[in-house]
Design a protein around this motif. Sequence first.
Motif, PDB file in Angstrom:
ATOM      1  N   GLU A  27      43.252  15.430  59.880  1.00 45.42           N
ATOM      2  CA  GLU A  27      42.000  14.786  59.459  1.00 45.42           C
ATOM      3  C   GLU A  27      41.652  13.583  60.318  1.00 45.42           C
ATOM      4  N   SER A  28      42.674  12.942  60.889  1.00 45.51           N
ATOM      5  CA  SER A  28      42.436  11.748  61.701  1.00 45.51           C
ATOM      6  C   SER A  28      42.592  11.998  63.190  1.00 45.51           C
ATOM      7  N   ALA A  29      42.937  13.212  63.556  1.00 48.27           N
ATOM      8  CA  ALA A  29      43.175  13.507  64.976  1.00 48.27           C
ATOM      9  C   ALA A  29      41.897  13.268  65.784  1.00 48.27           C
ATOM     10  N   GLY A  30      42.002  12.445  66.808  1.00 41.73           N
ATOM     11  CA  GLY A  30      40.846  12.123  67.641  1.00 41.73           C
ATOM     12  C   GLY A  30      40.062  10.915  67.179  1.00 41.73           C
ATOM     13  N   SER A  31      40.456  10.317  66.051  1.00 42.71           N
ATOM     14  CA  SER A  31      39.738   9.142  65.551  1.00 42.71           C
ATOM     15  C   SER A  31      40.058   7.925  66.406  1.00 42.71           C
ATOM     16  N   TRP A  32      39.027   7.223  66.826  1.00 40.43           N
ATOM     17  CA  TRP A  32      39.209   5.980  67.574  1.00 40.43           C
ATOM     18  C   TRP A  32      39.486   4.803  66.648  1.00 40.43           C
ATOM     19  N   ASP A  33      39.237   4.990  65.363  1.00 40.96           N
ATOM     20  CA  ASP A  33      39.406   3.907  64.392  1.00 40.96           C
ATOM     21  C   ASP A  33      39.994   4.490  63.111  1.00 40.96           C
ATOM     22  N   PRO A  34      41.304   4.744  63.099  1.00 40.75           N
ATOM     23  CA  PRO A  34      41.913   5.379  61.925  1.00 40.75           C
ATOM     24  C   PRO A  34      41.695   4.607  60.625  1.00 40.75           C
ATOM     25  N   ALA A  35      41.435   3.299  60.718  1.00 40.64           N
ATOM     26  CA  ALA A  35      41.199   2.510  59.512  1.00 40.64           C
ATOM     27  C   ALA A  35      39.850   2.813  58.865  1.00 40.64           C
ATOM     28  N   ALA A  36      38.961   3.493  59.585  1.00 44.53           N
ATOM     29  CA  ALA A  36      37.677   3.906  59.004  1.00 44.53           C
ATOM     30  C   ALA A  36      37.908   5.181  58.195  1.00 44.53           C
ATOM     31  N   LEU A  37      38.698   5.054  57.137  1.00 43.77           N
ATOM     32  CA  LEU A  37      39.198   6.220  56.402  1.00 43.77           C
ATOM     33  C   LEU A  37      38.098   7.107  55.851  1.00 43.77           C
ATOM     34  N   VAL A  38      36.993   6.511  55.377  1.00 42.69           N
ATOM     35  CA  VAL A  38      35.973   7.339  54.740  1.00 42.69           C
ATOM     36  C   VAL A  38      35.155   8.128  55.760  1.00 42.69           C
ATOM     37  N   LEU A  39      35.255   7.767  57.046  1.00 37.01           N
ATOM     38  CA  LEU A  39      34.615   8.569  58.090  1.00 37.01           C
ATOM     39  C   LEU A  39      35.512   9.704  58.545  1.00 37.01           C
ATOM     40  N   ALA A  40      36.761   9.396  58.837  1.00 36.83           N
ATOM     41  CA  ALA A  40      37.708  10.410  59.287  1.00 36.83           C
ATOM     42  C   ALA A  40      39.095  10.008  58.824  1.00 36.83           C
ATOM     43  N   GLY A  41      39.650  10.766  57.913  1.00 41.40           N
ATOM     44  CA  GLY A  41      40.971  10.415  57.411  1.00 41.40           C
ATOM     45  C   GLY A  41      41.390  11.319  56.279  1.00 41.40           C
ATOM     46  N   PRO A  42      42.608  11.140  55.801  1.00 40.99           N
ATOM     47  CA  PRO A  42      43.144  12.003  54.736  1.00 40.99           C
ATOM     48  C   PRO A  42      42.394  11.810  53.424  1.00 40.99           C
ATOM     49  N   ARG A  43      42.446  12.825  52.604  1.00 36.49           N
ATOM     50  CA  ARG A  43      41.825  12.769  51.281  1.00 36.49           C
ATOM     51  C   ARG A  43      42.868  12.702  50.166  1.00 36.49           C
ATOM     52  N   LYS A  44      44.141  12.672  50.553  1.00 35.82           N
ATOM     53  CA  LYS A  44      45.228  12.440  49.603  1.00 35.82           C
ATOM     54  C   LYS A  44      46.191  11.426  50.210  1.00 35.82           C
ATOM     55  N   VAL A  45      46.850  10.653  49.355  1.00 37.05           N
ATOM     56  CA  VAL A  45      47.776   9.633  49.831  1.00 37.05           C
ATOM     57  C   VAL A  45      49.163  10.218  50.081  1.00 37.05           C
ATOM     58  N   ARG A  46      49.888   9.551  50.984  1.00 30.36           N
ATOM     59  CA  ARG A  46      51.310   9.857  51.126  1.00 30.36           C
ATOM     60  C   ARG A  46      52.090   9.148  50.025  1.00 30.36           C
ATOM     61  N   HIS A  47      51.774   7.863  49.820  1.00 32.59           N
ATOM     62  CA  HIS A  47      52.450   7.074  48.784  1.00 32.59           C
ATOM     63  C   HIS A  47      51.421   6.279  47.989  1.00 32.59           C
ATOM     64  N   LEU A  48      51.713   6.072  46.711  1.00 30.28           N
ATOM     65  CA  LEU A  48      50.917   5.192  45.870  1.00 30.28           C
ATOM     66  C   LEU A  48      51.860   4.373  45.004  1.00 30.28           C
ATOM     67  N   PHE A  49      51.677   3.055  45.053  1.00 32.34           N
ATOM     68  CA  PHE A  49      52.452   2.143  44.222  1.00 32.34           C
ATOM     69  C   PHE A  49      51.526   1.507  43.186  1.00 32.34           C
ATOM     70  N   VAL A  50      51.991   1.464  41.949  1.00 29.56           N
ATOM     71  CA  VAL A  50      51.267   0.780  40.880  1.00 29.56           C
ATOM     72  C   VAL A  50      52.233  -0.184  40.216  1.00 29.56           C
ATOM     73  N   GLU A  51      51.876  -1.479  40.247  1.00 26.50           N
ATOM     74  CA  GLU A  51      52.771  -2.515  39.725  1.00 26.50           C
ATOM     75  C   GLU A  51      54.160  -2.386  40.371  1.00 26.50           C
ATOM     76  N   GLY A  52      54.157  -1.995  41.664  1.00 29.35           N
ATOM     77  CA  GLY A  52      55.388  -1.862  42.419  1.00 29.35           C
ATOM     78  C   GLY A  52      56.166  -0.603  42.152  1.00 29.35           C
ATOM     79  N   GLN A  53      55.667   0.266  41.277  1.00 34.14           N
ATOM     80  CA  GLN A  53      56.348   1.524  40.971  1.00 34.14           C
ATOM     81  C   GLN A  53      55.782   2.647  41.837  1.00 34.14           C
ATOM     82  N   HIS A  54      56.666   3.530  42.274  1.00 38.15           N
ATOM     83  CA  HIS A  54      56.303   4.587  43.213  1.00 38.15           C
ATOM     84  C   HIS A  54      55.710   5.775  42.443  1.00 38.15           C
ATOM     85  N   VAL A  55      54.398   5.748  42.217  1.00 37.19           N
ATOM     86  CA  VAL A  55      53.747   6.781  41.402  1.00 37.19           C
ATOM     87  C   VAL A  55      53.559   8.076  42.196  1.00 37.19           C
TER      88      VAL A  55
END
Length: 450
Positions: free
Chosen positions: A394-422
């Motif tokens: 999804e991000s291959a070829g992106s010049w700005d990977p931080a522009a997630l809503v333009l080009a990037g993944p639609r699911k997370v690798r990790h999510l922490f809530v209150e420091g817990q690995h959800v």
Amino acid sequence: MAQNSKSEILIKGADVILTMNDASQELTEADIRIADGVITEVGQGLISDGTVVHTKGCVVTPGLVNTHHHLFQTLTRAVPGAQNALLFGWLKTLYPIWSRFGPDEIYTSTQIGLAELALSGCSMTSDHLYLFPNGARLDDSIAAAKEIGLRFHPTRGAMSIGESDGGLPPDHLVEQEAAILEDCIRVVDRYHDASEGSLLRVGIAPCSPFSVSRGLMQDAALLARDKGVMLHTHLAENDEDIAYSLEKFGCRPGQYAEDLGWTGDDVWHAHCVKLDSQEIDLFAKSRTGVAHCPCSNCRLGSGIAPVRQMRDAGVKVGLGVDGSASNDSANLIEEARQAMLLQRVSQGADKMSAREALEIATRGGAEVLGRPECGQIAVGKRADIAVWDVSEIESAGSWDPAALVLAGPRKVRHLFVEGQHVVQDGQIPAIDLPSIIAKQNALAKAIAEG
């Protein structure tokens, strides 16, 4: 700096951290230290003998915040009779189906909806449950949320005006107003936790001006302020909504809300597609929040909310996926993309950037829900953090990977809530998701067969 706590977590070596802090800092090759549910350090070259989560090839953001949902509707996606209906017709098609729900349907559909949100990077969500057939209670969705582990803001909704009294819902789905207020008191007293870092806060949320009385709206506002909880409802969603308000109340929805005590820092309204300039100014001056639901607004043909004008005026705006019967998804990063695209198509490509859309989805939502300790990556803020793998297609070829809503993944690798690995490596280890999906599909089939 070294740290010797086995209980801490170090998020190590992120390509970019989008902090959403007061300075809008973006840090490269940086780390985040978490302890006791709080961010304790942000910087480079941090080390730890606690748990280390390596995030090379990843963008890290605050967890996304969902400000409007009807989690029970996850059981009624893509219902054929409602697929092409406008709001009022859509509701009339679905009310009879929802009347067959009970506690098990509410519990399971909530689990599915929260899991879907978590996988899309959402760490905190509200929910608006406004019907309680066959013994269902708000307690059912609260129990489901504890299983998933998201920060949860359920609201005790209500409908009190049925068809026979000129309302939209069928009579058998409405409740007596005294019973509604009594149950609001019960759930607030039992569940609401006002402490900083709370994982569970309860709000009061009569469904809409066309399904409850003026008196209930006023009493709900008085009760919420007595209890110190927030208020939520639907407002100005489409042209039908405006016409109803003018006919029944003799004024526009914003004026109606103000007259009943439904503006202020402790109030947020869903949709607000049809707010005019005076109503936008009212919301800005009163610090009233808005839950913008772009996908649902498109799906139901409601229109494009004037988010650019709201933001420029100083209105607090967050994002909402809305119910899965009107979306029919619950992917919050997709919602951020849609919000950006709608402002661009209606007002110009320079009217909303990818980063602003992500700010609305994080810090913006936290502000709407009254959670200033969330929505940012900064020392002292709660450790609600999303890790996005930008090394995939999804991000291959992106010049700005931080522009997630333009080009990037639609699911997370990790999510922490209150420091817990959800979410861990794209999975939710606390639940057996395949079994829950199978149960959801079985319930949907049974409901469809009547």
